[in-house]
Design a protein around this motif. Structure first.
Motif, PDB file in Angstrom:
ATOM      1  N   PHE A 155       0.800  -1.230   0.000  1.00 24.38           N
ATOM      2  CA  PHE A 155       0.000   0.000   0.000  1.00 24.38           C
ATOM      3  C   PHE A 155       0.830   1.277   0.000  1.00 24.38           C
ATOM      4  CE2 PHE A 155      -3.006  -3.178   1.540  1.00 24.38           C
ATOM      5  CZ  PHE A 155      -4.063  -2.930   0.681  1.00 24.38           C
ATOM      6  N   ARG A 156       1.941   1.296   0.715  1.00 23.89           N
ATOM      7  CA  ARG A 156       2.777   2.482   0.705  1.00 23.89           C
ATOM      8  C   ARG A 156       3.790   2.416  -0.435  1.00 23.89           C
ATOM      9  NH1 ARG A 156      -1.255   3.497   3.456  1.00 23.89           N
ATOM     10  NH2 ARG A 156      -0.839   1.665   4.713  1.00 23.89           N
ATOM     11  N   GLY A 157       4.386   1.249  -0.678  1.00 25.58           N
ATOM     12  CA  GLY A 157       5.380   1.139  -1.726  1.00 25.58           C
ATOM     13  C   GLY A 157       4.764   1.140  -3.112  1.00 25.58           C
ATOM     14  N   VAL A 158       4.070   0.061  -3.448  1.00 29.46           N
ATOM     15  CA  VAL A 158       3.518  -0.084  -4.799  1.00 29.46           C
ATOM     16  C   VAL A 158       2.431   0.954  -5.078  1.00 29.46           C
ATOM     17  CG1 VAL A 158       2.177  -1.593  -6.306  1.00 29.46           C
ATOM     18  CG2 VAL A 158       4.103  -2.521  -5.012  1.00 29.46           C
ATOM     19  N   VAL A 159       1.439   1.064  -4.188  1.00 33.66           N
ATOM     20  CA  VAL A 159       0.295   1.941  -4.463  1.00 33.66           C
ATOM     21  C   VAL A 159       0.676   3.412  -4.312  1.00 33.66           C
ATOM     22  CG1 VAL A 159      -2.036   2.583  -3.750  1.00 33.66           C
ATOM     23  CG2 VAL A 159      -1.378   0.165  -3.816  1.00 33.66           C
ATOM     24  N   GLN A 160       1.103   3.810  -3.122  1.00 36.77           N
ATOM     25  CA  GLN A 160       1.436   5.224  -2.914  1.00 36.77           C
ATOM     26  C   GLN A 160       2.632   5.645  -3.759  1.00 36.77           C
ATOM     27  OE1 GLN A 160       1.440   6.639   1.182  1.00 36.77           O
ATOM     28  NE2 GLN A 160       3.145   7.997   0.744  1.00 36.77           N
ATOM     29  N   GLY A 161       3.640   4.778  -3.832  1.00 42.32           N
ATOM     30  CA  GLY A 161       4.812   5.118  -4.630  1.00 42.32           C
ATOM     31  C   GLY A 161       4.466   5.308  -6.092  1.00 42.32           C
ATOM     32  N   GLY A 162       3.589   4.454  -6.618  1.00 42.96           N
ATOM     33  CA  GLY A 162       3.167   4.607  -8.000  1.00 42.96           C
ATOM     34  C   GLY A 162       2.361   5.872  -8.218  1.00 42.96           C
ATOM     35  N   ALA A 170       0.192  14.845  -0.932  1.00 46.22           N
ATOM     36  CA  ALA A 170      -1.075  14.763  -0.201  1.00 46.22           C
ATOM     37  C   ALA A 170      -2.111  13.882  -0.907  1.00 46.22           C
ATOM     38  CB  ALA A 170      -1.637  16.164   0.053  1.00 46.22           C
ATOM     39  N   PRO A 171      -2.427  14.115  -2.186  1.00 45.77           N
ATOM     40  CA  PRO A 171      -3.405  13.234  -2.833  1.00 45.77           C
ATOM     41  C   PRO A 171      -2.925  11.794  -2.947  1.00 45.77           C
ATOM     42  CG  PRO A 171      -2.472  14.788  -4.410  1.00 45.77           C
ATOM     43  CD  PRO A 171      -2.054  15.245  -3.070  1.00 45.77           C
ATOM     44  N   ALA A 172      -1.625  11.584  -3.151  1.00 44.43           N
ATOM     45  CA  ALA A 172      -1.115  10.213  -3.240  1.00 44.43           C
ATOM     46  C   ALA A 172      -1.307   9.490  -1.910  1.00 44.43           C
ATOM     47  CB  ALA A 172       0.366  10.225  -3.620  1.00 44.43           C
ATOM     48  N   VAL A 173      -1.005  10.169  -0.807  1.00 37.36           N
ATOM     49  CA  VAL A 173      -1.187   9.579   0.525  1.00 37.36           C
ATOM     50  C   VAL A 173      -2.655   9.283   0.779  1.00 37.36           C
ATOM     51  CG1 VAL A 173      -1.055  10.049   3.008  1.00 37.36           C
ATOM     52  CG2 VAL A 173       0.889  10.594   1.533  1.00 37.36           C
ATOM     53  N   LEU A 174      -3.532  10.227   0.442  1.00 42.09           N
ATOM     54  CA  LEU A 174      -4.962  10.066   0.719  1.00 42.09           C
ATOM     55  C   LEU A 174      -5.591   8.963  -0.131  1.00 42.09           C
ATOM     56  CD1 LEU A 174      -6.044  13.807   1.105  1.00 42.09           C
ATOM     57  CD2 LEU A 174      -5.835  12.083   2.902  1.00 42.09           C
ATOM     58  N   ILE A 175      -5.237   8.900  -1.408  1.00 42.54           N
ATOM     59  CA  ILE A 175      -5.802   7.856  -2.276  1.00 42.54           C
ATOM     60  C   ILE A 175      -5.343   6.485  -1.813  1.00 42.54           C
ATOM     61  CG2 ILE A 175      -5.862   6.909  -4.608  1.00 42.54           C
ATOM     62  CD1 ILE A 175      -5.517   9.806  -5.638  1.00 42.54           C
ATOM     63  N   ALA A 176      -4.042   6.344  -1.534  1.00 47.62           N
ATOM     64  CA  ALA A 176      -3.510   5.064  -1.064  1.00 47.62           C
ATOM     65  C   ALA A 176      -4.158   4.659   0.251  1.00 47.62           C
ATOM     66  CB  ALA A 176      -1.994   5.146  -0.909  1.00 47.62           C
ATOM     67  N   SER A 177      -4.373   5.624   1.140  1.00 46.82           N
ATOM     68  CA  SER A 177      -4.977   5.336   2.439  1.00 46.82           C
ATOM     69  C   SER A 177      -6.444   4.955   2.297  1.00 46.82           C
ATOM     70  CB  SER A 177      -4.847   6.557   3.359  1.00 46.82           C
ATOM     71  OG  SER A 177      -3.479   6.871   3.567  1.00 46.82           O
ATOM     72  N   ALA A 178      -7.142   5.591   1.353  1.00 49.25           N
ATOM     73  CA  ALA A 178      -8.544   5.235   1.104  1.00 49.25           C
ATOM     74  C   ALA A 178      -8.646   3.799   0.599  1.00 49.25           C
ATOM     75  CB  ALA A 178      -9.155   6.206   0.105  1.00 49.25           C
ATOM     76  N   VAL A 179      -7.750   3.423  -0.310  1.00 48.23           N
ATOM     77  CA  VAL A 179      -7.736   2.044  -0.811  1.00 48.23           C
ATOM     78  C   VAL A 179      -7.410   1.078   0.327  1.00 48.23           C
ATOM     79  CG1 VAL A 179      -6.570   0.444  -2.372  1.00 48.23           C
ATOM     80  CG2 VAL A 179      -7.091   2.766  -3.134  1.00 48.23           C
ATOM     81  N   PHE A 180      -6.452   1.460   1.160  1.00 49.58           N
ATOM     82  CA  PHE A 180      -6.064   0.661   2.321  1.00 49.58           C
ATOM     83  C   PHE A 180      -7.254   0.431   3.245  1.00 49.58           C
ATOM     84  CE2 PHE A 180      -3.959   0.778   6.653  1.00 49.58           C
ATOM     85  CZ  PHE A 180      -3.396  -0.494   6.588  1.00 49.58           C
ATOM     86  N   GLY A 181      -8.036   1.477   3.483  1.00 51.23           N
ATOM     87  CA  GLY A 181      -9.213   1.342   4.341  1.00 51.23           C
ATOM     88  C   GLY A 181     -10.279   0.473   3.724  1.00 51.23           C
ATOM     89  N   LEU A 182     -10.541   0.652   2.436  1.00 52.77           N
ATOM     90  CA  LEU A 182     -11.591  -0.112   1.763  1.00 52.77           C
ATOM     91  C   LEU A 182     -11.271  -1.604   1.714  1.00 52.77           C
ATOM     92  CD1 LEU A 182     -12.433   2.293  -1.193  1.00 52.77           C
ATOM     93  CD2 LEU A 182     -13.904   1.727   0.752  1.00 52.77           C
ATOM     94  N   VAL A 183      -9.995  -1.941   1.578  1.00 47.89           N
ATOM     95  CA  VAL A 183      -9.605  -3.354   1.521  1.00 47.89           C
ATOM     96  C   VAL A 183      -9.939  -4.060   2.832  1.00 47.89           C
ATOM     97  CG1 VAL A 183      -7.568  -4.862   1.477  1.00 47.89           C
ATOM     98  CG2 VAL A 183      -7.866  -3.119  -0.274  1.00 47.89           C
ATOM     99  N   HIS A 184      -9.967  -3.318   3.939  1.00 43.69           N
ATOM    100  CA  HIS A 184     -10.280  -3.916   5.236  1.00 43.69           C
ATOM    101  C   HIS A 184     -11.780  -4.156   5.436  1.00 43.69           C
ATOM    102  CE1 HIS A 184      -6.160  -2.708   6.202  1.00 43.69           C
ATOM    103  NE2 HIS A 184      -6.232  -3.493   7.251  1.00 43.69           N
TER     104      HIS A 184
END
Length: 242
Positions: A155-162, A170-184
């Motif tokens: 989530f931080r490497g592949v998703v946020q890094g990409g 800021a948007p990269a962190v928020l989008i990656a974090s939203a995906v991280f939350g939804l996966v749970h």
């Protein structure tokens, strides 16, 4: 000569690539976990409804995640998305401080939600199938060595890094974090409101981890901070079960 995609197109492509990476990881994890755990039961390595099977499923799931991460990086030749470097004393401080801060935030959020009559759902990963003491003890180690590092590589490497290749921090962190939350979401029990409240808390926790990754450019730091946070949760549950 190939043309460089425009910024909106590049952003769409990066979001699509991040989504593919997550779906790919979930697919590989599912493909590995179910048949391998069934085989382990069939040959008598573990039994249904036991701590051993529950831990094995967790390990298989994250082995699938790790295989997907490695596969994605190999296919796309983007190994630099998951930077790994030796920890400095400052990094160790960020790991410990970040883990404790995540834990404190979670309980602070639960307290605030409780004050307004709201609660969050429960992640089934903290519900033991067998002996709770053994399960919580084992999960402390699994959290530190497997769950935290592997989830952060994804989530931080592949998703946020990409995403950072097309978006500001800021948007990269928020989008990656939203995906991280939804996966749970699928692993959380409770009413719809409780489940989404849980996801909201996880999004904020993911954002803290995202900032750590952005600040250090070393996936080991958020990986271990995440592991410390999970481990502390299991230590608290262990103490409550004694």
């Amino acid at each position: 000569m190939s043309e460089t995609p425009s910024e909106p197109v590049n952003q769409i492509l990066r979001v699509a690539s991040a989504a593919f990476a997550v779906v790919f990881a979930l697919f590989v994890a599912s493909a590995v976990t179910a048949p391998a755990s069934e085989f382990a039961v069939s040959v008598g390595l573990v039994s249904e409804g036991t701590t051993g099977l529950q831990v094995l499923r967790t390990l298989l799931q994250f082995a699938g995640f790790l295989a997907a991460v490695v596969g994605y990086l190999a296919i796309t030749d983007q190994w630099e998305l998951v930077p790994v470097s030796q920890l400095t004393l400052r990094d160790i401080g960020l790991v410990l401080g970040g883990g404790v801060a995540l834990f404190a935030f979670q309980y602070g959020a639960l307290f605030v939600l409780g004050e307004v009559g709201l609660t969050t759902g429960q992640n089934q990963a903290v519900v033991p199938d067998g002996d709770p003491v053994t399960y919580y003890l084992v999960m402390v180690a699994v959290s530190l060595l497997v769950v935290g590092p592997v989830e952060e590589a994804l989530f931080r490497g592949v998703v946020q890094g990409g995403l950072r290749r097309a978006f500001d921090a800021a948007p990269a962190v928020l989008i990656a974090s939203a995906v991280f939350g939804l996966v749970h979401l699928p692993s959380v029990s409770g009413t719809p409101g409780q489940r989404w409240a849980y996801v909201a808390v996880v999004v904020v926790l993911g954002s803290v981890l995202g900032v750590l990754y952005e600040h250090t450019e070393n996936v080991v730091v958020p990986g271990l901070a995440h592991g410390v946070y999970n481990a502390v949760i299991y230590v608290v549950l262990l103490a409550q079960s004694l």
